[in-house]
Design a protein around this motif. Structure first.
Motif, PDB file in Angstrom:
ATOM      1  N   GLN A  59       0.835  -1.193   0.000  1.00  4.34           N
ATOM      2  CA  GLN A  59       0.000   0.000   0.000  1.00  4.34           C
ATOM      3  C   GLN A  59       0.872   1.247   0.000  1.00  4.34           C
ATOM      4  O   GLN A  59       1.771   1.384   0.816  1.00  4.34           O
ATOM      5  CB  GLN A  59      -0.901   0.017   1.243  1.00  4.34           C
ATOM      6  CG  GLN A  59      -1.915  -1.109   1.266  1.00  4.34           C
ATOM      7  CD  GLN A  59      -2.971  -0.966   0.185  1.00  4.34           C
ATOM      8  OE1 GLN A  59      -3.270   0.141  -0.259  1.00  4.34           O
ATOM      9  NE2 GLN A  59      -3.543  -2.074  -0.251  1.00  4.34           N
ATOM     10  N   LEU A  60       0.580   2.127  -0.934  1.00  7.59           N
ATOM     11  CA  LEU A  60       1.261   3.421  -1.008  1.00  7.59           C
ATOM     12  C   LEU A  60       0.216   4.463  -1.363  1.00  7.59           C
ATOM     13  O   LEU A  60      -0.793   4.134  -1.979  1.00  7.59           O
ATOM     14  CB  LEU A  60       2.302   3.420  -2.142  1.00  7.59           C
ATOM     15  CG  LEU A  60       3.643   2.747  -1.932  1.00  7.59           C
ATOM     16  CD1 LEU A  60       4.469   2.923  -3.188  1.00  7.59           C
ATOM     17  CD2 LEU A  60       4.361   3.348  -0.735  1.00  7.59           C
ATOM     18  N   SER A  61       0.479   5.705  -1.010  1.00  3.47           N
ATOM     19  CA  SER A  61      -0.448   6.736  -1.475  1.00  3.47           C
ATOM     20  C   SER A  61      -0.306   6.833  -2.988  1.00  3.47           C
ATOM     21  O   SER A  61       0.783   6.644  -3.540  1.00  3.47           O
ATOM     22  CB  SER A  61      -0.123   8.084  -0.837  1.00  3.47           C
ATOM     23  OG  SER A  61       0.975   8.675  -1.478  1.00  3.47           O
ATOM     24  N   SER A  73      -5.193   0.930 -10.311  1.00  3.85           N
ATOM     25  CA  SER A  73      -6.257   1.499  -9.484  1.00  3.85           C
ATOM     26  C   SER A  73      -7.631   1.065  -9.982  1.00  3.85           C
ATOM     27  O   SER A  73      -8.619   1.205  -9.285  1.00  3.85           O
ATOM     28  CB  SER A  73      -6.180   3.029  -9.525  1.00  3.85           C
ATOM     29  OG  SER A  73      -6.386   3.490 -10.857  1.00  3.85           O
ATOM     30  N   PHE A  74      -7.677   0.540 -11.212  1.00  3.61           N
ATOM     31  CA  PHE A  74      -8.955   0.217 -11.856  1.00  3.61           C
ATOM     32  C   PHE A  74      -9.858   1.443 -11.963  1.00  3.61           C
ATOM     33  O   PHE A  74     -11.068   1.360 -11.889  1.00  3.61           O
ATOM     34  CB  PHE A  74      -9.665  -0.946 -11.156  1.00  3.61           C
ATOM     35  CG  PHE A  74      -8.918  -2.236 -11.320  1.00  3.61           C
ATOM     36  CD1 PHE A  74      -9.103  -3.013 -12.451  1.00  3.61           C
ATOM     37  CD2 PHE A  74      -7.996  -2.631 -10.385  1.00  3.61           C
ATOM     38  CE1 PHE A  74      -8.387  -4.175 -12.634  1.00  3.61           C
ATOM     39  CE2 PHE A  74      -7.262  -3.799 -10.553  1.00  3.61           C
ATOM     40  CZ  PHE A  74      -7.462  -4.575 -11.683  1.00  3.61           C
ATOM     41  N   ILE A  75      -9.204   2.589 -12.065  1.00  2.60           N
ATOM     42  CA  ILE A  75      -9.946   3.827 -12.309  1.00  2.60           C
ATOM     43  C   ILE A  75      -9.393   4.461 -13.583  1.00  2.60           C
ATOM     44  O   ILE A  75      -8.180   4.541 -13.776  1.00  2.60           O
ATOM     45  CB  ILE A  75      -9.813   4.804 -11.125  1.00  2.60           C
ATOM     46  CG1 ILE A  75     -10.522   4.242  -9.890  1.00  2.60           C
ATOM     47  CG2 ILE A  75     -10.409   6.169 -11.479  1.00  2.60           C
ATOM     48  CD1 ILE A  75     -10.442   5.141  -8.669  1.00  2.60           C
ATOM     49  N   ILE A 101     -14.126  -1.373 -13.842  1.00  2.00           N
ATOM     50  CA  ILE A 101     -13.263  -0.204 -13.956  1.00  2.00           C
ATOM     51  C   ILE A 101     -14.170   1.008 -13.772  1.00  2.00           C
ATOM     52  O   ILE A 101     -15.185   1.122 -14.447  1.00  2.00           O
ATOM     53  CB  ILE A 101     -12.574  -0.143 -15.332  1.00  2.00           C
ATOM     54  CG1 ILE A 101     -11.648  -1.355 -15.511  1.00  2.00           C
ATOM     55  CG2 ILE A 101     -11.810   1.161 -15.508  1.00  2.00           C
ATOM     56  CD1 ILE A 101     -10.994  -1.437 -16.876  1.00  2.00           C
ATOM     57  N   THR A 103      -4.796  16.373 -10.888  1.00  4.41           N
ATOM     58  CA  THR A 103      -5.589  15.655  -9.891  1.00  4.41           C
ATOM     59  C   THR A 103      -5.803  14.203 -10.298  1.00  4.41           C
ATOM     60  O   THR A 103      -5.643  13.295  -9.478  1.00  4.41           O
ATOM     61  CB  THR A 103      -6.956  16.341  -9.722  1.00  4.41           C
ATOM     62  OG1 THR A 103      -6.743  17.728  -9.540  1.00  4.41           O
ATOM     63  CG2 THR A 103      -7.693  15.779  -8.537  1.00  4.41           C
ATOM     64  N   ARG A 135      -4.436  10.787  -8.394  1.00  9.83           N
ATOM     65  CA  ARG A 135      -5.329   9.720  -7.926  1.00  9.83           C
ATOM     66  C   ARG A 135      -4.968   8.370  -8.531  1.00  9.83           C
ATOM     67  O   ARG A 135      -5.666   7.387  -8.326  1.00  9.83           O
ATOM     68  CB  ARG A 135      -6.769  10.077  -8.239  1.00  9.83           C
ATOM     69  CG  ARG A 135      -7.298  11.207  -7.359  1.00  9.83           C
ATOM     70  CD  ARG A 135      -8.745  11.512  -7.652  1.00  9.83           C
ATOM     71  NE  ARG A 135      -9.194  12.671  -6.908  1.00  9.83           N
ATOM     72  CZ  ARG A 135      -9.621  12.639  -5.646  1.00  9.83           C
ATOM     73  NH1 ARG A 135      -9.649  11.492  -5.007  1.00  9.83           N
ATOM     74  NH2 ARG A 135     -10.013  13.741  -5.050  1.00  9.83           N
TER      75      ARG A 135
END
Lengths: 332, 332
Positions: free
Chosen positions: B31-33, B63-65, B94, B114, B118
């Motif tokens: 886990q990382l930011s 991130s699946f975003i 997604i 941004t 993310r």
């Protein structure tokens, strides 16, 4: 009554995680997968723990992502609401994850699960009509505001355009410009937007001491075709010098029929619509005077309330109305 | 030429993180930011490291975003593209983060920062016209596909509707239904969608051995008003039995003028539009035969290419065209 005291250890045990992980999830510190964080927090809430209390940093544990669930696949209603929400959230401060359910309840459930697993801070729910929709209170446990399509649970917080007030303003404009025999052509009788707008228009006429021309509200479809047909009926049945139409498409149909029949607008008949939908009102001959529902302001206000609720407010509950605006053009 | 060998230690040193953190960021474990992860990966790429190679789990570090950057605040073009992308991405597999730049370059830059922070896996860039837009290649380093509004850099991958092919099909329909004197009414001469559609229609006429009625393409606005005016000009200047219109609003203006002048459609004149925009084509009298740009298919295809690029493909580059479909109604 005093609140039950729940310990971290209890939460950790029930959620089957270490006390350290439970602490991270509840205090919003350190790195955890959104799914784990959510599961622990859900467990804590289920046990009666009040989260985010006690002076921790307000941004702790927040993803700064808000979900937007819409059933409006066409986007005409959703986009201005998104734009308004963005006005509130600020450029990129809070991101919006969009989920479009296409009105399919199974798809909606699936999306809500996904949004929750991604750790959204809150949820805006919107649709394509003013009719109320099922509350999501039992389905997802994040601050939620309903925009345009209100929740059927008054304990939820909803923001909708003031359909009745807007229509009142539109009909009043006809009265104020000297019309004395005003017909009201609405959409389907089972749509709240239609009945609210018809009622608002009727109230304006009543306050001016006028009867509805033709004796009653005409209900039909939200279409130009219906507007055209309604105008034909009115021309055959009664005298009138004004028509309040519950949307712009109906108004355009009315205008087309009046022009075909040689009635001059606005000289002989004034016509007002609702929606201020540019592609319709600006193309009509003459351009349509229309009530703007201010959907962007609805989105802005929904997001404001959501931000307050994410910060810990309970949310006002009930349905908050946003004012509509009359935009005058040539038709009235 | 052999690739330069870059070590984790070098990346860690330049990015000012521990080797452990560099490893997490590059191998996508732990886990990382998102911001740290992105910074380390950007550093690694800048040093010449090829990321995501070497048999690691394909979902590692993802991130699946996916970000969606649009300049179409009205949403008429963006929503079908979003729906199509969702067809590809699957329900909730997604998620799409929406950023609406309102055509403002400063807002766009801010959003891109941004979105990158993310940790988006990829980006779809879309707008409201077929005109090309500035490449984001130098601005954001994630797989990117341009939908509807192509990138001005041919090294980027873009997916757009086949405007010329669609218009060819629309004009061919007029030819095939017996029209022999066909006018072409387009939008602005400086819009690619307009010139591509005019060229496609002209090609269909040429192949049929026909001249454009009136001698040349008429260019104006994307509006009903322009369609009305163009039809007036045509009626005054030439004989014609068909009109190819570069969008539905123009077609509706043409229809209104023809009806006013007593020309019967489709008996005397056939009219075809482009966009298949229901609110316009279905309300017109008669309903308009129109070319559908299949924007949902554009979104679907853009997302397919993006998924491949996220998985490691370089992306085909250039502009891929998606076929358009003729939807026959009453006007031709």
């Amino acid at each position: 009554m005093a609140k039950k005291r729940v310990t971290l250890a209890q939460v950790a045990e029930v959620a089957e995680v270490s006390v350290g992980t439970a602490s991270k999830a509840i205090n919003g510190r350190g790195q955890l997968s959104p799914a784990t964080r959510q599961r622990v927090r859900d467990t804590a809430r289920a046990l009666g723990m009040v989260l985010d209390a006690g002076g921790e940093h307000p941004s702790a544990g927040r993803s700064f992502i808000v979900g937007v669930l819409t059933s409006d696949s066409y986007g005409r209603f959703t986009m201005p609401i998104l734009t308004g929400a963005e006005d509130t959230f600020g450029v990129g401060e809070i991101a919006m994850l969009l989920a479009e359910s296409r009105g399919d309840p199974i798809r909606e459930r699936h999306y809500l699960r996904t949004l929750r697993n991604r750790g959204i801070d809150g949820l805006i729910v919107t649709g394509r009509s003013s009719d109320s929709r099922a509350s999501l209170r039992e389905v997802i446990d994040v601050p939620t505001v309903y925009a345009l399509s209100p929740s059927d649970d008054r304990a939820d917080t909803s923001v909708v355009p003031d359909d009745a007030g807007g229509a009142y303003r539109g009909a009043q404009h006809l009265v104020n410009t000297g019309r004395r025999s005003i017909a009201v052509v609405a959409g389907p009788a089972h749509h709240l937007a239609s009945t609210h707008r018809a009622a608002g228009a009727a109230r304006a006429l009543e306050e001016a001491g006028l009867q509805i021309a033709g004796g009653e509200v005409l209900h039909g479809e939200w279409s130009e075709r219906w507007g055209f047909e309604a105008a034909q009926r009115l021309l055959a049945a009664t005298d009138f010098d004004g028509v309040f139409c519950a949307n712009d498409q109906i108004a355009r149909g009315v205008l087309d029929c009046l022009r075909d029949q040689g009635r001059r607008v606005p000289d002989e008949v004034g016509v007002v619509g609702v929606d201020n939908w540019s592609v319709v009102v600006e193309a009509a001959r003459p351009a349509i005077t229309s009530v703007d529902l201010n959907l962007r302001a609805v989105g802005r206000r929904a997001a404001e309330l959501l931000v307050q609720m994410i910060a810990g407010d309970a949310g006002p509950g009930g349905v908050e109305l946003v004012d509509c605006t009359l935009v005058a053009r040539q038709s009235a």
